[in-house]
Scaffold this motif. Structure first.
Motif, PDB file in Angstrom:
ATOM      1  N   SER A 143      39.624  14.556  62.886  1.00  0.00           N
ATOM      2  CA  SER A 143      40.701  13.898  63.627  1.00  0.00           C
ATOM      3  C   SER A 143      40.299  12.462  63.962  1.00  0.00           C
ATOM      4  O   SER A 143      39.137  12.071  63.826  1.00  0.00           O
ATOM      5  N   GLN A 144      41.271  11.683  64.422  1.00  0.00           N
ATOM      6  CA  GLN A 144      40.996  10.286  64.766  1.00  0.00           C
ATOM      7  C   GLN A 144      39.936  10.179  65.850  1.00  0.00           C
ATOM      8  O   GLN A 144      39.008   9.366  65.757  1.00  0.00           O
ATOM      9  N   ASP A 145      40.040  11.010  66.892  1.00  0.00           N
ATOM     10  CA  ASP A 145      39.059  10.968  67.980  1.00  0.00           C
ATOM     11  C   ASP A 145      37.676  11.381  67.486  1.00  0.00           C
ATOM     12  O   ASP A 145      36.667  10.761  67.834  1.00  0.00           O
ATOM     13  N   ASP A 146      37.629  12.427  66.663  1.00  0.00           N
ATOM     14  CA  ASP A 146      36.335  12.902  66.159  1.00  0.00           C
ATOM     15  C   ASP A 146      35.697  11.889  65.206  1.00  0.00           C
ATOM     16  O   ASP A 146      34.467  11.832  65.090  1.00  0.00           O
ATOM     17  N   TYR A 147      36.515  11.112  64.525  1.00  0.00           N
ATOM     18  CA  TYR A 147      35.988  10.093  63.621  1.00  0.00           C
ATOM     19  C   TYR A 147      35.153   9.062  64.389  1.00  0.00           C
ATOM     20  O   TYR A 147      34.053   8.698  63.965  1.00  0.00           O
ATOM     21  N   GLN A 148      35.661   8.615  65.520  1.00  0.00           N
ATOM     22  CA  GLN A 148      34.913   7.642  66.316  1.00  0.00           C
ATOM     23  C   GLN A 148      33.614   8.248  66.841  1.00  0.00           C
ATOM     24  O   GLN A 148      32.564   7.597  66.848  1.00  0.00           O
ATOM     25  N   VAL A 149      33.672   9.507  67.270  1.00  0.00           N
ATOM     26  CA  VAL A 149      32.469  10.189  67.746  1.00  0.00           C
ATOM     27  C   VAL A 149      31.469  10.350  66.604  1.00  0.00           C
ATOM     28  O   VAL A 149      30.254  10.182  66.771  1.00  0.00           O
ATOM     29  N   LEU A 150      31.988  10.666  65.413  1.00  0.00           N
ATOM     30  CA  LEU A 150      31.127  10.865  64.251  1.00  0.00           C
ATOM     31  C   LEU A 150      30.384   9.585  63.885  1.00  0.00           C
ATOM     32  O   LEU A 150      29.188   9.624  63.564  1.00  0.00           O
ATOM     33  N   LEU A 151      31.059   8.458  63.932  1.00  0.00           N
ATOM     34  CA  LEU A 151      30.394   7.187  63.624  1.00  0.00           C
ATOM     35  C   LEU A 151      29.234   6.940  64.578  1.00  0.00           C
ATOM     36  O   LEU A 151      28.158   6.483  64.166  1.00  0.00           O
ATOM     37  N   ASP A 152      29.447   7.233  65.860  1.00  0.00           N
ATOM     38  CA  ASP A 152      28.359   7.065  66.833  1.00  0.00           C
ATOM     39  C   ASP A 152      27.214   8.020  66.533  1.00  0.00           C
ATOM     40  O   ASP A 152      26.039   7.657  66.649  1.00  0.00           O
ATOM     41  N   ALA A 153      27.542   9.246  66.138  1.00  0.00           N
ATOM     42  CA  ALA A 153      26.506  10.243  65.866  1.00  0.00           C
ATOM     43  C   ALA A 153      25.691   9.881  64.633  1.00  0.00           C
ATOM     44  O   ALA A 153      24.478  10.110  64.589  1.00  0.00           O
ATOM     45  N   LEU A 154      26.343   9.314  63.618  1.00  0.00           N
ATOM     46  CA  LEU A 154      25.629   8.966  62.388  1.00  0.00           C
ATOM     47  C   LEU A 154      24.564   7.903  62.636  1.00  0.00           C
ATOM     48  O   LEU A 154      23.573   7.827  61.910  1.00  0.00           O
ATOM     49  N   ASP A 155      24.767   7.112  63.658  1.00  0.00           N
ATOM     50  CA  ASP A 155      23.791   6.067  63.982  1.00  0.00           C
ATOM     51  C   ASP A 155      22.475   6.662  64.460  1.00  0.00           C
ATOM     52  O   ASP A 155      21.460   5.971  64.519  1.00  0.00           O
ATOM     53  N   THR A 156      22.478   7.965  64.783  1.00  0.00           N
ATOM     54  CA  THR A 156      21.254   8.609  65.277  1.00  0.00           C
ATOM     55  C   THR A 156      20.443   9.250  64.150  1.00  0.00           C
ATOM     56  O   THR A 156      19.326   9.692  64.375  1.00  0.00           O
ATOM     57  N   VAL A 157      21.012   9.349  62.948  1.00  0.00           N
ATOM     58  CA  VAL A 157      20.290   9.999  61.855  1.00  0.00           C
ATOM     59  C   VAL A 157      19.583   8.993  60.956  1.00  0.00           C
ATOM     60  O   VAL A 157      18.881   9.374  60.013  1.00  0.00           O
ATOM     61  N   GLY A 158      19.759   7.719  61.250  1.00  0.00           N
ATOM     62  CA  GLY A 158      19.082   6.699  60.453  1.00  0.00           C
ATOM     63  C   GLY A 158      19.656   5.326  60.726  1.00  0.00           C
ATOM     64  O   GLY A 158      20.440   5.129  61.658  1.00  0.00           O
ATOM     65  N   GLN A 159      19.273   4.379  59.908  1.00  0.00           N
ATOM     66  CA  GLN A 159      19.756   3.002  60.036  1.00  0.00           C
ATOM     67  C   GLN A 159      21.092   2.878  59.310  1.00  0.00           C
ATOM     68  O   GLN A 159      21.174   2.979  58.096  1.00  0.00           O
TER      69      GLN A 159
END
Length: 232
Positions: A73-89
């Motif tokens: 969903s649109q809301d989860d997309y924004q959360v996902l982008l933030d989360a991906l920043d924690t798995v690497g550069q």
């Protein structure tokens, strides 16, 4: 009863049969904890994987080349982008939006990543919209030429169909790249001294893994409404 078509109704129907895709390419240099890549099955809905095949060579099969598809969903997309920043550069490469109309082929190029994606929008009798997605990806691989292994650029492709809804984001992940890099470590200041500084510097080689992810956000008017009218 006979349904008549007014200009306003025709314009509304046209809007329903056209979508805009907002594309964003994300590349993640994975840290040691996530070298296997992002666990998309735990994150996205309608998750499925599709093997990448060599174009014009059905016999070619390398199971390490696979793509993962899903939607958020649109809301989860924004959360996902933030989360991906924690798995690497992470680096983001937003692209210009494209239009996709019913039964009309469309495409988008991601030149930096050597990726080309074809799209075809269609509508089921139920009124649901489906998007056929055909990624074409150039990857480095070893090929046999005159009995010798040589480095080559191999063109791979896959195909999948996904139901779409307004303001949802399609996720295409799992495209991995591994390369050897050289990293230099040195003591501050001392490592910069000519000749003597060599004692305070050392170089090491490591394998760096990068995952490329494509996000396609759907923008449309009433995409869940049927564009078909009938007479009775």
């Amino acid at each position: 009863m006979l349904f008549t078509w007014s200009p306003a109704a025709q314009a509304q129907n046209k809007l329903q049969d056209e979508i805009t895709l907002e594309a964003n390419v994300v590349q993640i240099i994975l840290n040691d904890e996530h070298r296997g890549g992002v666990d998309w099955a735990a994150i996205v809905s309608d998750f499925h994987t599709v093997p990448l095949k060599k174009e014009n060579d059905p016999a070619w099969n390398d199971k390490k080349y696979r793509l993962s598809f899903g939607a958020v969903s649109q809301d989860d997309y924004q959360v996902l982008l933030d989360a991906l920043d924690t798995v690497g550069q992470m680096s983001q490469f937003p692209q210009s939006p494209i239009k996709a109309s019913l039964s009309t082929p469309a495409s988008i190029n991601f030149d930096k990543q050597n990726i080309h994606v074809d799209f075809l929008l269609s509508r089921f009798k139920s009124g649901d919209l489906s998007l056929r997605i055909d990624p074409h990806i150039a990857v480095a691989a070893m090929e046999i030429w005159n009995g010798q292994k040589v480095s080559a650029s191999v063109l791979l492709n896959a195909q999948t169909n996904m139901l779409i809804a307004n303001n949802t984001t399609i996720v295409i992940g799992g495209l991995m790249k591994e390369e050897e890099i050289t990293r230099t470590h040195k003591f501050p200041l001392l490592g910069d001294i000519p000749i003597v500084g060599l004692v305070f510097r050392n170089q090491g080689r490591l394998m760096q893994k990068t995952e490329t992810v494509i996000f396609l956000t759907v923008r449309a008017n009433a995409v869940d409404s049927s564009g078909d009218e009938s007479t009775s």
